[in-house]
Design an enzyme around this catalytic site. Structure first.
Site, short mmCIF file in Angstrom:
data_model
loop_
_atom_site.label_atom_id
_atom_site.label_comp_id
_atom_site.label_asym_id
_atom_site.label_seq_id
_atom_site.Cartn_x
_atom_site.Cartn_y
_atom_site.Cartn_z
N TRP A 102 0.85 -1.14 -0.15
CA TRP A 102 -0.06 -0.01 0.00
C TRP A 102 0.90 1.21 0.01
O TRP A 102 0.64 2.16 -0.77
CB TRP A 102 -1.13 0.07 1.21
CG TRP A 102 -1.99 -1.02 0.89
CD1 TRP A 102 -2.28 -2.06 1.63
CD2 TRP A 102 -3.07 -1.18 0.00
NE1 TRP A 102 -3.36 -2.90 1.08
CE2 TRP A 102 -3.81 -1.89 0.10
CE3 TRP A 102 -3.31 0.12 -0.91
CZ2 TRP A 102 -5.19 -2.20 -0.86
CZ3 TRP A 102 -4.52 -0.17 -2.04
CH2 TRP A 102 -5.32 -1.34 -1.77
N ASP A 131 -2.02 6.29 6.39
CA ASP A 131 -2.97 5.67 5.96
C ASP A 131 -3.35 4.57 6.73
O ASP A 131 -2.62 3.35 7.01
CB ASP A 131 -2.58 4.83 4.41
CG ASP A 131 -3.61 4.09 3.97
OD1 ASP A 131 -4.62 3.77 4.81
OD2 ASP A 131 -3.36 3.33 2.99
N LYS A 163 -13.10 -1.37 5.73
CA LYS A 163 -12.27 -2.69 6.53
C LYS A 163 -12.84 -2.50 7.96
O LYS A 163 -13.07 -3.67 8.50
CB LYS A 163 -10.93 -2.42 6.56
CG LYS A 163 -10.38 -2.18 5.07
CD LYS A 163 -9.84 -3.16 4.28
CE LYS A 163 -9.35 -3.05 2.99
NZ LYS A 163 -8.50 -1.86 2.61
C1 PLP Z 1 -7.93 -1.31 1.15
C2 PLP Z 1 -6.98 -0.27 1.41
C3 PLP Z 1 -6.69 0.68 0.59
C4 PLP Z 1 -7.61 1.01 -0.55
O1 PLP Z 1 -8.69 1.18 -0.51
P1 PLP Z 1 -9.91 1.68 -1.50
O2 PLP Z 1 -11.12 2.07 -0.86
O3 PLP Z 1 -10.01 0.28 -2.21
O4 PLP Z 1 -9.26 2.51 -2.43
C5 PLP Z 1 -5.79 1.50 0.88
N1 PLP Z 1 -4.69 1.64 1.86
C6 PLP Z 1 -4.90 0.47 2.68
C7 PLP Z 1 -3.94 0.24 3.86
C8 PLP Z 1 -5.88 -0.57 2.55
O5 PLP Z 1 -6.03 -1.55 3.27
#
Ligand code: PLP
Length: 350
Positions: free
Chosen positions: A88, A162, A186
């Site tokens: 990521w 993030d 998530k």
């Molecule tokens: C799932 C995830 C994303 C991507 O999210 P989207 O909603 O698909 O754009 C970005 N960063 C992390 C750490 C993730 O787990």
């Protein structure tokens, strides 16, 4: 999703609180939806113990869109530093390069993203507009158990985090954060909602070509209603926030998550068939990647798991193996069931 939240949403689907409307049918500017929005925001602020000088923005586009939106708002066309602890972070680096100079401050790629580079080794430029980390690498299963203290490293740049895949799973030390973002899907609710938490002094620096709907200042000045927000996703996230409060808040959730993760890692470490390859000091409490030492058994393992209703265990295609994502809503019993199945499977292979 917590099952009780799904039940509540189902019971309110056609008629929310006697309004005669589904939440999906409400104007986002009507008093009903405004009350849902304000409650959700207040509950989240309380849950995260968020200081008053941070704004909560409810946006869209997911974590990946923020990979562009953050540099559009914070880079001022200058340099940004990225600490790479998994795929990521790599994605964030690549996207940010479209809007300024994106540099690698440190990377754990050489060891297959199974460790955290120690903050003392990070190369952060004096001209850095911000330092980016992914505090929980969802695919590689690597988590910062503590956020880095950039000031202690002599760095004044804000930390961008993030936290898509472990938001609300543990308390956050906001004194170390400039901005944190995460997709809701998530740990907070359905896809479609993106949470951005940003320190007020970082708002208002967007590049001139930043799309208006993604300019943090416009979003903040309009209480996340510059454009129509993802109303239904906000409503469901609000129900999740109430569920979190009812179950003791974030500190209680953290204890629950530690117990769940510990159970699974202890089993993996004692197993002769399964293994987790991440260094012990940075193993994710949310995403536990693991491998069968004999990979020819992978299909049999997954088929047997499915037969006992243990689903979605296949690892991400970029790393292979297996992955158990044990987000907030996964009860301890779910992890116990997984470990019991793995123990049985291991016996049949002995
Ligand atoms: C799932 C995830 C994303 C991507 O999210 P989207 O909603 O698909 O754009 C970005 N960063 C992390 C750490 C993730 O787990």
């Amino acid at each position: 999703m917590p099952e009780s939240v799904l039940h509540q949403a189902a019971s309110e689907m056609l008629d929310w609180h006697g309004s005669g409307m589904s939440v999906m049918e409400m104007s986002h500017r009507g008093k009903e939806f405004i009350s849902i929005y304000e409650q959700a925001e207040a509950d989240l602020r309380e849950l995260l113990a968020l200081p008053a000088h941070f704004k909560i923005l409810f946006m869209q586009g997911g974590g990946l869109a923020e990979n562009a939106i953050v540099p559009l708002n914070l880079s001022q066309g200058g340099a940004m530093d990225f600490v790479l602890t998994g795929s990521w972070g790599q994605k964030s680096l690549k996207e940010a390069g479209k809007y300024g100079t994106a540099r690698v401050a440190a990377s754990a790629q050489a060891d297959g993203f199974t460790s955290l580079p120690s903050p003392a080794s990070w190369h952060i430029g004096a001209d850095s507009r911000y330092v980016h980390i992914c505090s929980n690498e969802t695919i590689h299963g690597v988590e910062f158990h503590k956020l880095p203290d950039l000031k202690a490293l002599g760095c004044d740049a804000p930390l961008v985090v993030d936290f898509s895949s472990h938001v609300a799973s543990r308390p956050v030390d906001w004194s170390r954060v400039g901005l944190a973002f995460g997709g809701a899907q998530k740990n907070l609710g359905p896809a479609g909602l993106t949470l951005v938490i940003v320190r007020e002094d970082l708002i208002g620096r967007a590049l001139p070509h930043c799309p208006s709907a993604f300019d943090y200042k416009l979003v903040a000045d309009n209480q996340s209603m510059y454009n129509t927000p993802p109303t239904y996703s906000i409503y469901i996230a609000g129900l999740v926030f109430q569920w979190l409060k009812k179950h003791g808040g974030i500190a209680a959730m953290e204890q629950r998550n530690i117990a769940k993760a510990q159970l699974l890692y202890d089993f993996l470490d004692s197993s002769s068939l399964f293994e987790n390859r991440v260094a012990k000091d940075c193993r994710s409490r949310m995403n536990v990647p693991f491998f069968l030492r004999d990979e020819s058994l992978n299909d049999a393992f997954l088929a047997g798991a499915k037969a006992v209703n243990l689903l979605q265990l296949k690892g991400h295609k970029s790393v292979g193996g297996m992955r158990a994502s044990i987000y907030n809503a996964m009860p301890l019993e779910g992890v116990q069931a997984l470990v019991a199945y793995m123990r049985e499977f291991e016996k049949t292979q002995a």
